[in-house]
Design a protein around this motif. Structure first.
Motif, PDB file in Angstrom:
ATOM      1  N   ASP A  20       0.811  -1.217   0.000  1.00 18.42           N
ATOM      2  CA  ASP A  20       0.000   0.000   0.000  1.00 18.42           C
ATOM      3  C   ASP A  20       0.842   1.263   0.000  1.00 18.42           C
ATOM      4  O   ASP A  20       0.345   2.336  -0.381  1.00 18.42           O
ATOM      5  CB  ASP A  20      -0.942   0.011   1.213  1.00 18.42           C
ATOM      6  N   VAL A  25      -0.648   1.112 -10.007  1.00 19.30           N
ATOM      7  CA  VAL A  25      -1.618   1.048  -8.917  1.00 19.30           C
ATOM      8  C   VAL A  25      -2.195   2.437  -8.634  1.00 19.30           C
ATOM      9  O   VAL A  25      -3.398   2.593  -8.398  1.00 19.30           O
ATOM     10  CB  VAL A  25      -0.974   0.451  -7.655  1.00 19.30           C
ATOM     11  N   GLU A  81      -6.068   3.551  -8.738  1.00 19.72           N
ATOM     12  CA  GLU A  81      -6.750   4.223  -7.630  1.00 19.72           C
ATOM     13  C   GLU A  81      -7.486   5.474  -8.108  1.00 19.72           C
ATOM     14  O   GLU A  81      -8.578   5.788  -7.628  1.00 19.72           O
ATOM     15  CB  GLU A  81      -5.731   4.610  -6.557  1.00 19.72           C
ATOM     16  N   THR A  96      -4.820  -6.315  -0.714  1.00 12.31           N
ATOM     17  CA  THR A  96      -4.864  -5.689   0.610  1.00 12.31           C
ATOM     18  C   THR A  96      -6.196  -4.999   0.891  1.00 12.31           C
ATOM     19  O   THR A  96      -6.343  -4.367   1.926  1.00 12.31           O
ATOM     20  CB  THR A  96      -3.730  -4.668   0.764  1.00 12.31           C
ATOM     21  N   ARG A 106      -7.855  -2.680  -1.244  1.00 10.32           N
ATOM     22  CA  ARG A 106      -7.965  -1.297  -1.719  1.00 10.32           C
ATOM     23  C   ARG A 106      -9.384  -0.972  -2.164  1.00 10.32           C
ATOM     24  O   ARG A 106      -9.978   0.013  -1.725  1.00 10.32           O
ATOM     25  CB  ARG A 106      -6.999  -1.047  -2.881  1.00 10.32           C
ATOM     26  N   HIS A 107      -9.910  -1.781  -3.055  1.00 12.94           N
ATOM     27  CA  HIS A 107     -11.263  -1.533  -3.558  1.00 12.94           C
ATOM     28  C   HIS A 107     -12.316  -2.135  -2.635  1.00 12.94           C
ATOM     29  O   HIS A 107     -13.457  -1.650  -2.604  1.00 12.94           O
ATOM     30  CB  HIS A 107     -11.408  -2.074  -4.974  1.00 12.94           C
ATOM     31  N   ARG A 139     -13.764   0.438  -0.395  1.00 13.85           N
ATOM     32  CA  ARG A 139     -14.719   1.338  -1.063  1.00 13.85           C
ATOM     33  C   ARG A 139     -16.065   0.645  -1.267  1.00 13.85           C
ATOM     34  O   ARG A 139     -17.117   1.267  -1.129  1.00 13.85           O
ATOM     35  CB  ARG A 139     -14.148   1.786  -2.408  1.00 13.85           C
ATOM     36  N   LYS A 183      -6.952  -4.420   7.990  1.00 10.98           N
ATOM     37  CA  LYS A 183      -7.496  -3.124   7.573  1.00 10.98           C
ATOM     38  C   LYS A 183      -9.020  -3.081   7.669  1.00 10.98           C
ATOM     39  O   LYS A 183      -9.601  -2.068   8.088  1.00 10.98           O
ATOM     40  CB  LYS A 183      -7.063  -2.846   6.135  1.00 10.98           C
TER      41      LYS A 183
END
Length: 230
Positions: free
Chosen positions: A27, A34, A38, A60, A62-63, A66, A90
């Protein structure tokens, strides 16, 4: 002499080991691909209907984060236990996170309202098999959103790689170049309709994140797809 199956297994293990090594600093790693994902991908997929979402190669998270913030119920799949450990730390217990090869997982038939994947298809050797397996898990009319490194870059030899934080060694992941035509043919052959394809070039937003990335200005970075399960 190694068989195709043995080679495929070796490539999968290469990527599991590689992403496990990358997970702890993924991250924070300065990766323009990446970073462009994003910037571009969330606006591409946001606002779609449906609650039960399949994320292939969630990494990890990321999406995933969201999707959860948008009120979706997420099942995330990833081969790397290291990446999933970062996602669990996370995101907590909200998403269902499954460790394993997506092509080997038996998911509920027609169990998902939509699916998405980001920077994963370059690691898939057999696109027709991938799309056939995915089609079984999606309801008719379900959208599938893809963000993938642009074919112009993979044709030029650019694939997923990173510099190991401990050893300083360059680590390359097992990847396979796919043209847009190959992706579309595999998808339509498995019962998907191509609704949208969008090329994403480097722009001022990317350069603002890292001045070194100004060299990508106007250069193809990603290709975004929206497919519909017929």
């Amino acid at each position: 002499m190694r068989t195709t199956e043995q080679a495929s297994h070796d490539h999968r293990q290469t990527n599991i080991d590689g992403y496990d090594r990358w997970a702890g600093f993924y991250d924070q790693y300065p990766n323009p691909t990446v970073a462009m994902d994003e910037l571009a991908f969330p606006d591409f997929w946001k606002g779609f209907p449906g609650q039960n979402i399949l994320e292939i190669g969630c990494g990890t998270g990321r999406h995933t984060a969201r999707l959860l913030a948008a009120g979706k119920q997420v099942t995330g799949v990833d081969q790397s236990p290291g990446m999933l450990a970062m996602a669990r730390a996370k995101l907590g217990p909200a998403p269902t996170l499954l460790q394993g090869d997506f092509l080997a997982l038996e998911l509920a038939e027609a169990g998902f309202d939509a699916a998405l994947t980001a920077l994963v298809l370059e690691h898939i050797a057999d696109l027709p098999r991938f799309f056939r397996h995915l089609a079984r898990s999606l309801r008719p009319g379900a959208p599938f959103f893809i963000s993938e490194i642009h074919p112009a870059r993979t044709e030029a030899g650019t694939f997923a790689h990173f510099k190991d934080a401990e050893t300083g060694m360059d680590v390359s992941l097992a990847s396979y170049p796919h043209t847009a035509e190959q992706l579309a043919a595999a998808a339509t052959g498995a019962g998907f309709q191509v609704r949208e394809r969008h090329d994403v070039a480097g722009d001022d937003r990317l350069a603002a994140l890292n001045p070194k990335w100004a060299r990508y200005q106007g250069q193809p970075m990603l290709q975004l797809w929206q497919l519909i399960r017929r």
